[in-house]
Scaffold this motif. Structure first.
Motif, PDB file in Angstrom:
ATOM      1  N   CYS A 173      -1.131   8.484   1.414  1.00  0.00           N
ATOM      2  CA  CYS A 173       0.287   8.677   1.054  1.00  0.00           C
ATOM      3  C   CYS A 173       0.388   9.591  -0.155  1.00  0.00           C
ATOM      4  O   CYS A 173       1.220  10.501  -0.188  1.00  0.00           O
ATOM      5  CB  CYS A 173       0.953   7.338   0.721  1.00  0.00           C
ATOM      6  N   ARG A 174      -0.478   9.356  -1.150  1.00  0.00           N
ATOM      7  CA  ARG A 174      -0.463  10.207  -2.360  1.00  0.00           C
ATOM      8  C   ARG A 174      -0.735  11.662  -1.990  1.00  0.00           C
ATOM      9  O   ARG A 174      -0.061  12.571  -2.454  1.00  0.00           O
ATOM     10  CB  ARG A 174      -1.532   9.734  -3.361  1.00  0.00           C
ATOM     11  N   GLU A 175      -1.731  11.847  -1.125  1.00  0.00           N
ATOM     12  CA  GLU A 175      -2.076  13.218  -0.713  1.00  0.00           C
ATOM     13  C   GLU A 175      -0.905  13.890   0.016  1.00  0.00           C
ATOM     14  O   GLU A 175      -0.602  15.059  -0.218  1.00  0.00           O
ATOM     15  CB  GLU A 175      -3.303  13.191   0.211  1.00  0.00           C
ATOM     16  N   ALA A 176      -0.243  13.113   0.867  1.00  0.00           N
ATOM     17  CA  ALA A 176       0.901  13.676   1.600  1.00  0.00           C
ATOM     18  C   ALA A 176       2.013  14.052   0.618  1.00  0.00           C
ATOM     19  O   ALA A 176       2.624  15.122   0.734  1.00  0.00           O
ATOM     20  CB  ALA A 176       1.407  12.666   2.629  1.00  0.00           C
ATOM     21  N   ALA A 192       0.829  -1.214   0.000  1.00  0.00           N
ATOM     22  CA  ALA A 192       0.000   0.000   0.000  1.00  0.00           C
ATOM     23  C   ALA A 192       0.861   1.261   0.000  1.00  0.00           C
ATOM     24  O   ALA A 192       0.573   2.227  -0.712  1.00  0.00           O
ATOM     25  CB  ALA A 192      -0.920   0.004   1.226  1.00  0.00           C
ATOM     26  N   LEU A 193       1.930   1.238   0.774  1.00  0.00           N
ATOM     27  CA  LEU A 193       2.820   2.404   0.829  1.00  0.00           C
ATOM     28  C   LEU A 193       3.497   2.601  -0.530  1.00  0.00           C
ATOM     29  O   LEU A 193       3.545   3.719  -1.056  1.00  0.00           O
ATOM     30  CB  LEU A 193       3.875   2.229   1.932  1.00  0.00           C
ATOM     31  N   CYS A 194       3.981   1.512  -1.105  1.00  0.00           N
ATOM     32  CA  CYS A 194       4.652   1.606  -2.418  1.00  0.00           C
ATOM     33  C   CYS A 194       3.653   2.056  -3.485  1.00  0.00           C
ATOM     34  O   CYS A 194       3.982   2.910  -4.317  1.00  0.00           O
ATOM     35  CB  CYS A 194       5.278   0.267  -2.808  1.00  0.00           C
ATOM     36  N   ASP A 195       2.436   1.509  -3.441  1.00  0.00           N
ATOM     37  CA  ASP A 195       1.408   1.913  -4.414  1.00  0.00           C
ATOM     38  C   ASP A 195       1.108   3.414  -4.280  1.00  0.00           C
ATOM     39  O   ASP A 195       0.790   4.078  -5.258  1.00  0.00           O
ATOM     40  CB  ASP A 195       0.098   1.141  -4.197  1.00  0.00           C
ATOM     41  N   GLY A 196       1.190   3.914  -3.057  1.00  0.00           N
ATOM     42  CA  GLY A 196       0.936   5.333  -2.818  1.00  0.00           C
ATOM     43  C   GLY A 196       2.141   6.198  -3.143  1.00  0.00           C
ATOM     44  O   GLY A 196       2.110   7.405  -2.926  1.00  0.00           O
ATOM     45  N   GLY A 197       3.221   5.573  -3.606  1.00  0.00           N
ATOM     46  CA  GLY A 197       4.417   6.322  -4.005  1.00  0.00           C
ATOM     47  C   GLY A 197       5.358   6.633  -2.860  1.00  0.00           C
ATOM     48  O   GLY A 197       6.351   7.340  -3.028  1.00  0.00           O
ATOM     49  N   LEU A 198       5.035   6.094  -1.689  1.00  0.00           N
ATOM     50  CA  LEU A 198       5.826   6.395  -0.499  1.00  0.00           C
ATOM     51  C   LEU A 198       6.487   5.103   0.017  1.00  0.00           C
ATOM     52  O   LEU A 198       6.002   4.475   0.956  1.00  0.00           O
ATOM     53  CB  LEU A 198       4.904   7.011   0.559  1.00  0.00           C
ATOM     54  N   ASP A 255      -6.237   0.585   0.493  1.00  0.00           N
ATOM     55  CA  ASP A 255      -6.391   1.596  -0.568  1.00  0.00           C
ATOM     56  C   ASP A 255      -6.399   2.995   0.029  1.00  0.00           C
ATOM     57  O   ASP A 255      -5.864   3.934  -0.548  1.00  0.00           O
ATOM     58  CB  ASP A 255      -7.714   1.393  -1.334  1.00  0.00           C
ATOM     59  N   LYS A 256      -7.030   3.091   1.183  1.00  0.00           N
ATOM     60  CA  LYS A 256      -7.098   4.395   1.865  1.00  0.00           C
ATOM     61  C   LYS A 256      -5.684   4.845   2.262  1.00  0.00           C
ATOM     62  O   LYS A 256      -5.331   6.025   2.140  1.00  0.00           O
ATOM     63  CB  LYS A 256      -7.988   4.272   3.106  1.00  0.00           C
ATOM     64  N   ILE A 257      -4.889   3.895   2.730  1.00  0.00           N
ATOM     65  CA  ILE A 257      -3.504   4.205   3.113  1.00  0.00           C
ATOM     66  C   ILE A 257      -2.736   4.732   1.902  1.00  0.00           C
ATOM     67  O   ILE A 257      -2.051   5.757   1.978  1.00  0.00           O
ATOM     68  CB  ILE A 257      -2.826   2.955   3.736  1.00  0.00           C
ATOM     69  N   SER A 258      -2.888   4.040   0.762  1.00  0.00           N
ATOM     70  CA  SER A 258      -2.211   4.497  -0.467  1.00  0.00           C
ATOM     71  C   SER A 258      -2.654   5.912  -0.817  1.00  0.00           C
ATOM     72  O   SER A 258      -1.846   6.760  -1.187  1.00  0.00           O
ATOM     73  CB  SER A 258      -2.538   3.574  -1.652  1.00  0.00           C
ATOM     74  N   MET A 307       8.989  -6.577   5.169  1.00  0.00           N
ATOM     75  CA  MET A 307       8.978  -5.397   4.281  1.00  0.00           C
ATOM     76  C   MET A 307      10.288  -5.275   3.512  1.00  0.00           C
ATOM     77  O   MET A 307      10.293  -5.020   2.313  1.00  0.00           O
ATOM     78  CB  MET A 307       8.754  -4.121   5.096  1.00  0.00           C
ATOM     79  N   SER A 308      11.407  -5.434   4.212  1.00  0.00           N
ATOM     80  CA  SER A 308      12.711  -5.255   3.557  1.00  0.00           C
ATOM     81  C   SER A 308      12.995  -6.354   2.547  1.00  0.00           C
ATOM     82  O   SER A 308      13.546  -6.092   1.483  1.00  0.00           O
ATOM     83  CB  SER A 308      13.852  -5.266   4.573  1.00  0.00           C
ATOM     84  N   GLU A 309      12.632  -7.594   2.892  1.00  0.00           N
ATOM     85  CA  GLU A 309      12.932  -8.697   1.970  1.00  0.00           C
ATOM     86  C   GLU A 309      12.030  -8.673   0.749  1.00  0.00           C
ATOM     87  O   GLU A 309      12.479  -8.882  -0.374  1.00  0.00           O
ATOM     88  CB  GLU A 309      12.814 -10.048   2.697  1.00  0.00           C
ATOM     89  N   ASN A 310      10.760  -8.418   0.969  1.00  0.00           N
ATOM     90  CA  ASN A 310       9.813  -8.440  -0.165  1.00  0.00           C
ATOM     91  C   ASN A 310       9.879  -7.178  -1.015  1.00  0.00           C
ATOM     92  O   ASN A 310       9.481  -7.199  -2.170  1.00  0.00           O
ATOM     93  CB  ASN A 310       8.369  -8.600   0.337  1.00  0.00           C
ATOM     94  N   HIS A 311      10.351  -6.081  -0.395  1.00  0.00           N
ATOM     95  CA  HIS A 311      10.387  -4.803  -1.131  1.00  0.00           C
ATOM     96  C   HIS A 311      11.751  -4.144  -0.961  1.00  0.00           C
ATOM     97  O   HIS A 311      11.889  -3.157  -0.232  1.00  0.00           O
ATOM     98  CB  HIS A 311       9.279  -3.865  -0.625  1.00  0.00           C
ATOM     99  N   PRO A 312      12.744  -4.674  -1.655  1.00  0.00           N
ATOM    100  CA  PRO A 312      14.089  -4.099  -1.496  1.00  0.00           C
ATOM    101  C   PRO A 312      14.155  -2.631  -1.895  1.00  0.00           C
ATOM    102  O   PRO A 312      15.073  -1.912  -1.500  1.00  0.00           O
ATOM    103  CB  PRO A 312      14.960  -4.958  -2.418  1.00  0.00           C
ATOM    104  N   GLU A 313      13.166  -2.190  -2.673  1.00  0.00           N
ATOM    105  CA  GLU A 313      13.144  -0.776  -3.081  1.00  0.00           C
ATOM    106  C   GLU A 313      12.695   0.131  -1.933  1.00  0.00           C
ATOM    107  O   GLU A 313      12.834   1.349  -2.006  1.00  0.00           O
ATOM    108  CB  GLU A 313      12.215  -0.595  -4.306  1.00  0.00           C
ATOM    109  N   MET A 314      12.173  -0.486  -0.885  1.00  0.00           N
ATOM    110  CA  MET A 314      11.665   0.319   0.237  1.00  0.00           C
ATOM    111  C   MET A 314      12.760   0.737   1.206  1.00  0.00           C
ATOM    112  O   MET A 314      13.711  -0.003   1.439  1.00  0.00           O
ATOM    113  CB  MET A 314      10.637  -0.492   1.037  1.00  0.00           C
TER     114      MET A 314
END
Ligand code: 3PG
Length: 213
Positions: A201-204, A32-38, A195-198, A57-64
């Motif tokens: 994040c987009r709004e922020a 959700a965070l990655c989808d929100g661009g954050l 989805d709300k979290i994403s 989070m770190s293993e599944n999303h190395p880009e994070m």
């Protein structure tokens, strides 16, 4: 290492502070965070699920960029770093934890609220300090007053920051990034409102970009 992390956090401009009660929520939250661009999170050691959540989070999303928050002991520093945390955040200024992180070359953001605490960080060469609890302690006015004495120092305020006052903080040159839980509330995770979290994040991020380009 420290400079690089300061830059990365500064680029995000906002850091979601998250409390995960169950590590099973770590993957959908990361998505959700990655989808929100954050692609960034401070996972707080307020729950037993923190370490495992950081690992997932770190293993599944190395880009994070995943860090650990509410770190109160050296043992937690080790557990967080071994799980994949790239930075450490503490609510207060504990010299033992700060020195331990510096020794291990792990970027650390200790909480400060007074010039005496700030002085401890400056003495150790830290260029960005957490400012907590931001709103409750005097907010931006207090940060500005302290920065007049500590030229070049930046803060990462958390506590009472939301979409409503984010812009004001970011407009201040002494702010590296703002942390907060408003984008990821426990009730949203419980209700599966990813989805709300994403969206939050987009709004922020829109606010960040409106100020910083
Ligand atoms: C923190 O740990 O930095 C704060 O608890 C975040 O504060 P907030 O919940 O008011 O955003």
């Amino acid at each position: 290492m420290f400079e690089e992390m300061n830059e990365k956090l500064g680029k995000f401009g906002v850091v979601p502070v998250v409390v995960l009660n169950d590590a099973k929520d770590a993957e959908p939250l990361a998505k959700a965070l990655c989808d929100g661009g954050l692609a960034c999170a401070e996972v707080t050691f307020r729950t037993a699920a923190a370490e495992e959540s950081i690992r997932i989070m770190s293993e599944n999303h190395p880009e994070m960029l995943v860090g650990a928050g509410t770190v109160l002991t050296k043992e937690q520093v080790d557990r967080a770093v071994n799980a994949g945390a790239k930075f450490i955040v503490s609510p207060g200024f504990d010299p033992e934890i700060v020195d331990y992180c510096i020794e291990k070359n792990v970027p650390v953001y200790p909480g400060t609220i007074t010039p005496s605490e700030v002085a401890q960080g400056v003495k150790r060469g830290l260029k960005v300090l957490k400012f907590f609890p931001a709103e409750q302690a005097g907010g931006l006015a207090r940060i500005k007053a302290m920065c007049a004495a500590y030229v070049g120092l930046k803060f990462m305020p958390t506590g009472g920051i939301s979409a409503g006052n984010l812009k004001d903080y970011l407009e201040c040159k002494s702010i590296a990034a703002c942390g907060g839980s408003w984008m990821v509330k426990a009730n949203m995770i419980e209700a599966g409102e990813f989805d709300k979290i994403s969206q939050l994040c987009r709004e922020a991020l829109e606010i960040v970009h409106s100020v910083r380009g």
